[in-house]
Design a protein around this motif. Sequence first.
Motif, PDB file in Angstrom:
ATOM      1  N   LEU A 146      52.164  67.662  62.052  1.00 20.19           N
ATOM      2  CA  LEU A 146      53.356  68.502  61.926  1.00 20.19           C
ATOM      3  C   LEU A 146      53.176  69.717  62.832  1.00 20.19           C
ATOM      4  O   LEU A 146      52.323  70.567  62.570  1.00 20.19           O
ATOM      5  CB  LEU A 146      53.490  68.933  60.465  1.00 20.19           C
ATOM      6  CG  LEU A 146      54.820  69.503  60.000  1.00 20.19           C
ATOM      7  CD1 LEU A 146      55.945  68.493  60.180  1.00 20.19           C
ATOM      8  CD2 LEU A 146      54.710  69.926  58.540  1.00 20.19           C
ATOM      9  N   VAL A 147      53.982  69.764  63.918  1.00 20.19           N
ATOM     10  CA  VAL A 147      53.798  70.786  64.948  1.00 20.19           C
ATOM     11  C   VAL A 147      54.944  71.786  64.932  1.00 20.19           C
ATOM     12  O   VAL A 147      56.109  71.397  64.821  1.00 20.19           O
ATOM     13  CB  VAL A 147      53.717  70.145  66.359  1.00 20.19           C
ATOM     14  CG1 VAL A 147      53.649  71.214  67.436  1.00 20.19           C
ATOM     15  CG2 VAL A 147      52.533  69.196  66.458  1.00 20.19           C
ATOM     16  N   ALA A 148      54.612  73.069  65.046  1.00 25.60           N
ATOM     17  CA  ALA A 148      55.626  74.099  65.285  1.00 25.60           C
ATOM     18  C   ALA A 148      55.361  74.727  66.641  1.00 25.60           C
ATOM     19  O   ALA A 148      54.220  75.060  66.968  1.00 25.60           O
ATOM     20  CB  ALA A 148      55.565  75.177  64.204  1.00 25.60           C
ATOM     21  N   VAL A 149      56.418  74.877  67.430  1.00 26.66           N
ATOM     22  CA  VAL A 149      56.330  75.620  68.684  1.00 26.66           C
ATOM     23  C   VAL A 149      57.090  76.924  68.464  1.00 26.66           C
ATOM     24  O   VAL A 149      58.302  76.906  68.220  1.00 26.66           O
ATOM     25  CB  VAL A 149      56.933  74.826  69.861  1.00 26.66           C
ATOM     26  CG1 VAL A 149      56.934  75.666  71.129  1.00 26.66           C
ATOM     27  CG2 VAL A 149      56.159  73.526  70.074  1.00 26.66           C
ATOM     28  N   VAL A 150      56.371  78.039  68.492  1.00 31.83           N
ATOM     29  CA  VAL A 150      56.999  79.337  68.260  1.00 31.83           C
ATOM     30  C   VAL A 150      57.475  79.882  69.595  1.00 31.83           C
ATOM     31  O   VAL A 150      56.675  80.096  70.503  1.00 31.83           O
ATOM     32  CB  VAL A 150      56.028  80.337  67.598  1.00 31.83           C
ATOM     33  CG1 VAL A 150      56.788  81.596  67.188  1.00 31.83           C
ATOM     34  CG2 VAL A 150      55.329  79.710  66.410  1.00 31.83           C
ATOM     35  N   GLY A 151      58.780  80.085  69.709  1.00 38.00           N
ATOM     36  CA  GLY A 151      59.332  80.590  70.947  1.00 38.00           C
ATOM     37  C   GLY A 151      60.109  79.525  71.669  1.00 38.00           C
ATOM     38  O   GLY A 151      59.536  78.654  72.321  1.00 38.00           O
ATOM     39  N   PRO A 152      61.468  79.555  71.566  1.00 38.45           N
ATOM     40  CA  PRO A 152      62.292  78.536  72.233  1.00 38.45           C
ATOM     41  C   PRO A 152      62.591  78.929  73.674  1.00 38.45           C
ATOM     42  O   PRO A 152      63.711  78.777  74.144  1.00 38.45           O
ATOM     43  CB  PRO A 152      63.560  78.534  71.368  1.00 38.45           C
ATOM     44  CG  PRO A 152      63.637  79.935  70.821  1.00 38.45           C
ATOM     45  CD  PRO A 152      62.251  80.505  70.780  1.00 38.45           C
ATOM     46  N   GLY A 153      61.595  79.425  74.399  1.00 38.30           N
ATOM     47  CA  GLY A 153      61.796  79.912  75.757  1.00 38.30           C
ATOM     48  C   GLY A 153      61.468  78.876  76.801  1.00 38.30           C
ATOM     49  O   GLY A 153      61.315  77.687  76.519  1.00 38.30           O
ATOM     50  N   ARG A 154      61.336  79.338  78.042  1.00 36.85           N
ATOM     51  CA  ARG A 154      61.151  78.436  79.183  1.00 36.85           C
ATOM     52  C   ARG A 154      59.906  77.575  79.038  1.00 36.85           C
ATOM     53  O   ARG A 154      59.925  76.395  79.367  1.00 36.85           O
ATOM     54  CB  ARG A 154      61.127  79.222  80.505  1.00 36.85           C
ATOM     55  CG  ARG A 154      60.270  80.466  80.507  1.00 36.85           C
ATOM     56  CD  ARG A 154      60.340  81.198  81.846  1.00 36.85           C
ATOM     57  NE  ARG A 154      61.467  82.119  81.957  1.00 36.85           N
ATOM     58  CZ  ARG A 154      61.544  83.330  81.403  1.00 36.85           C
ATOM     59  NH1 ARG A 154      60.542  83.779  80.658  1.00 36.85           N
ATOM     60  NH2 ARG A 154      62.584  84.101  81.557  1.00 36.85           N
ATOM     61  N   LEU A 155      58.808  78.148  78.504  1.00 36.37           N
ATOM     62  CA  LEU A 155      57.592  77.350  78.329  1.00 36.37           C
ATOM     63  C   LEU A 155      57.630  76.570  77.011  1.00 36.37           C
ATOM     64  O   LEU A 155      57.233  75.404  76.957  1.00 36.37           O
ATOM     65  CB  LEU A 155      56.362  78.264  78.381  1.00 36.37           C
ATOM     66  CG  LEU A 155      55.013  77.556  78.252  1.00 36.37           C
ATOM     67  CD1 LEU A 155      54.845  76.480  79.314  1.00 36.37           C
ATOM     68  CD2 LEU A 155      53.867  78.562  78.324  1.00 36.37           C
ATOM     69  N   GLY A 156      58.147  77.207  75.961  1.00 29.71           N
ATOM     70  CA  GLY A 156      58.182  76.555  74.653  1.00 29.71           C
ATOM     71  C   GLY A 156      58.946  75.237  74.673  1.00 29.71           C
ATOM     72  O   GLY A 156      58.553  74.265  74.025  1.00 29.71           O
TER      73      GLY A 156
END
Lengths: 316, 316
Positions: free
Chosen positions: B157-167
């Motif tokens: 179960l993965v969370a990526v914090v930050g919906p930006g260019r790298l995220g």
Amino acid sequence: VQAVVVEKGAVRVVSDWPCPEPGPGEALVRMRLAGICATDLEIVRGYSPLQGVLGHEFVGEVASAPDPAWVGQRVVATINIGCGECAVCLGQGPEHCPRRKALGITRDGVFAEFVALPLDNLLLVPEGLPDEAAVFAEPLAAALRIREQLAVPPSTLVAVVGPGRLGLLVAQVLAVAGTSVVVLGRRPASLALPQALGLDTALVPAAPTAGFDFVVETTGNAAGLQEALRLVGPLGTVVLKSTYAGAAEVDLTPLVVNEITVVGSRCGPFAPALRLLAAGQVQVEPLIAAVYPLGEAVEALEHAARPDVRKVLLRP
Amino acid sequence: VQAVVVEKGAVRVVSDWPCPEPGPGEALVRMRLAGICATDLEIVRGYSPLQGVLGHEFVGEVASAPDPAWVGQRVVATINIGCGECAVCLGQGPEHCPRRKALGITRDGVFAEFVALPLDNLLLVPEGLPDEAAVFAEPLAAALRIREQLAVPPSTLVAVVGPGRLGLLVAQVLAVAGTSVVVLGRRPASLALPQALGLDTALVPAAPTAGFDFVVETTGNAAGLQEALRLVGPLGTVVLKSTYAGAAEVDLTPLVVNEITVVGSRCGPFAPALRLLAAGQVQVEPLIAAVYPLGEAVEALEHAARPDVRKVLLRP
């Protein structure tokens, strides 16, 4: 019974503490010898909201138990008591159970004449192993935890920062497979004991980089992570073994740029710790600085907080 | 030639920058399209002492080279240039060479009409892959670096914090094997694009714990590590993908108590990034917010720094 009690952030010895009443599946254990660790000193400083009996390192003798085979046996005990029902307890054990209680941290501990403990937490002490060695089972297990979390290849260059009570156990368990381990300290006086134990030592290097593959931070100092990030080389690993109250100011750029792995490490496996102690593969008795009667626990805690003092023990 | 130059902490476009002279083993590459990344914005804010041409994400065309087979080829380039002689360069590559130079960070970069680059750093762009996709090779490689450092089991179960260019690149490369990945943002508006890309999204949960197995921090915010330590579950892993200027205040107790692993992650492998782009397995062109002429780079940098803006490109 006599007990060392933390209440409202103050520690004192009381003589009329109620004798603990074992619950279902629990034994009543008479404490024979207990050890003071850095966590105890942090709790006295406010790290945990403990209200009750301090202490989690000990060796004792079973006074009563649901299974009479335990009575009279000499035992040590793991410190985490899980709910026994959740997926974490059933899958991995109680160390990360969200409802766990920890001996002397969130549940009455072992600095008392008697302690109540689940049978599941007890391990027999090997015959012939003196109390003065068995009392190190818990911190030695914590040191061994690193080897459960990470492969430490024998050709690895390891630095253990902090020649203290935990650092000297960590250094010994990391050196057992032929790995080059150096114990780093800030003052020559702090390195006398590790040298006497036959460990390689050095003053903390002042150079901007040092290039160790593994750095184990055991000082419990708020600046410890930053220092470890300086000492570890690119793609290296930092192990944090210490908890302390409060926040640290850290520049995380070297962690990202050098692609460092930082691993938190807490409680470890008792059975291999007892095997190492029984085989004499780890030296622990030279770490004992003093043994105090339980009634003088406040003085003992003060003694344990002094520089270059490793293990201070309490005997009822 | 025209170039975007950082000098004494100020950025400006100059038209009389000297055309770079390729050294031995180097090609002269005409820039076709370049991308602005968070590191560029940090450099403009003082993260690196760069004095020279900014920029490290680009696609170009070889204008001259020691080996004529390269001339006219469309290329992207890895950004680290090692000494080529030390044990790190010979063993692992230039990314951690202590004497390395990094394009647009410690050596003249790609926001210019021409850039000089070692042939060893060049990779051919697959035929048919548009410049607008190839220009993402560098950040996509950085996202893929996580999969080179860590096993990401499909049931994680993965969370990526930050919906930006790298995220948004990280989320896509972590989801490719069927892993459940959720992109976390602070504002609903920031989640519109990840939703349009078909990614699962959520507002950053307010609960004290969230229990993700993996948390990838891509916000570049000084509070990011503390937040990630709250979102990750016991024995979980936090990946730090961002560098930023300055120090962070962090309470490291949860890292130790929950035995979290924190992994710094930087530059990654270009060849698999180009394969993913050529196969259309990662969507990058929806991330493009604007394309500016190179002469308007200062405006483009300002545009890239606005909320919810992902990739801003520069064309000569």
